[in-house]
Design a protein around this motif. Structure first.
Motif, PDB file in Angstrom:
ATOM      1  N   ALA A  14      -7.874   5.287   3.971  1.00 26.31           N
ATOM      2  CA  ALA A  14      -9.195   4.723   3.696  1.00 26.31           C
ATOM      3  C   ALA A  14      -9.326   3.340   4.332  1.00 26.31           C
ATOM      4  O   ALA A  14     -10.355   3.026   4.949  1.00 26.31           O
ATOM      5  CB  ALA A  14      -9.433   4.647   2.190  1.00 26.31           C
ATOM      6  N   LEU A  15      -8.308   2.520   4.235  1.00 26.55           N
ATOM      7  CA  LEU A  15      -8.326   1.189   4.823  1.00 26.55           C
ATOM      8  C   LEU A  15      -8.401   1.271   6.351  1.00 26.55           C
ATOM      9  O   LEU A  15      -9.151   0.532   6.995  1.00 26.55           O
ATOM     10  CB  LEU A  15      -7.093   0.400   4.386  1.00 26.55           C
TER      11      LEU A  15
ATOM     12  N   PHE B 223       0.856  -1.185   0.000  1.00 29.74           N
ATOM     13  CA  PHE B 223       0.000   0.000   0.000  1.00 29.74           C
ATOM     14  C   PHE B 223       0.892   1.236   0.000  1.00 29.74           C
ATOM     15  O   PHE B 223       1.219   1.771   1.038  1.00 29.74           O
ATOM     16  CB  PHE B 223      -0.917   0.010   1.227  1.00 29.74           C
ATOM     17  N   ASN B 224       1.247   1.705  -1.162  1.00 24.35           N
ATOM     18  CA  ASN B 224       2.145   2.850  -1.269  1.00 24.35           C
ATOM     19  C   ASN B 224       1.392   4.174  -1.160  1.00 24.35           C
ATOM     20  O   ASN B 224       1.956   5.173  -0.741  1.00 24.35           O
ATOM     21  CB  ASN B 224       2.916   2.803  -2.585  1.00 24.35           C
ATOM     22  N   SER B 225       0.150   4.211  -1.533  1.00 26.42           N
ATOM     23  CA  SER B 225      -0.617   5.450  -1.525  1.00 26.42           C
ATOM     24  C   SER B 225      -1.103   5.757  -0.107  1.00 26.42           C
ATOM     25  O   SER B 225      -1.694   4.911   0.558  1.00 26.42           O
ATOM     26  CB  SER B 225      -1.815   5.322  -2.467  1.00 26.42           C
ATOM     27  N   ILE B 226      -0.877   6.961   0.342  1.00 30.76           N
ATOM     28  CA  ILE B 226      -1.316   7.376   1.675  1.00 30.76           C
ATOM     29  C   ILE B 226      -2.832   7.433   1.748  1.00 30.76           C
ATOM     30  O   ILE B 226      -3.420   7.124   2.792  1.00 30.76           O
ATOM     31  CB  ILE B 226      -0.653   8.718   2.081  1.00 30.76           C
TER      32      ILE B 226
END
Length: 111
Positions: A10-11, A2-5
């Motif tokens: 969201a997770l 999960f590279n996107s902040i």
């Protein structure tokens, strides 16, 4: 992975909302109008979390002293044997809390 902040946030929010959803039946009163939409099962706390356990630990001091004397006697016996010091006997007195041993001669006593 999960590279996107934004994806991480969201997770995290989804996991947090699911946790709160399953925790609400435990927090809300039984007659709340929200009860129909929430899971019916509450979280059941064990006795340790309810504060319902009380432990009393006791020590049998006579057995503890006997065990300590037995171990001490073995340690003394091993030390005497390692140093080559002669002894006639080494035993625990039955009438009291003591170890008794006898050295046969003067050189053993000085050693």
């Amino acid at each position: 992975m999960f590279n996107s902040i934004k994806l991480r946030v969201a997770l995290t929010l989804v996991v947090l909302l699911v946790a709160v959803f399953f925790l609400l039946p435990t927090i809300l009163p039984g007659d709340s109008p929200w009860q129909k939409m929430l899971p019916a099962e509450k979280i059941h706390l064990g006795l340790d979390l309810q504060g319902g356990t009380h432990l009393v630990l006791e020590v049998d001091t006579e057995k503890a002293v006997d065990g300590w004397l037995f171990r001490m006697g073995n340690d003394i016996r091993e030390n005497l044997m390692d140093k080559g010091i002669l002894f006639r006997y080494l035993e625990q007195q039955s009438s009291g809390n003591a170890l008794v041993f006898e050295l046969p001669d003067a050189p053993s006593r000085t050693a």
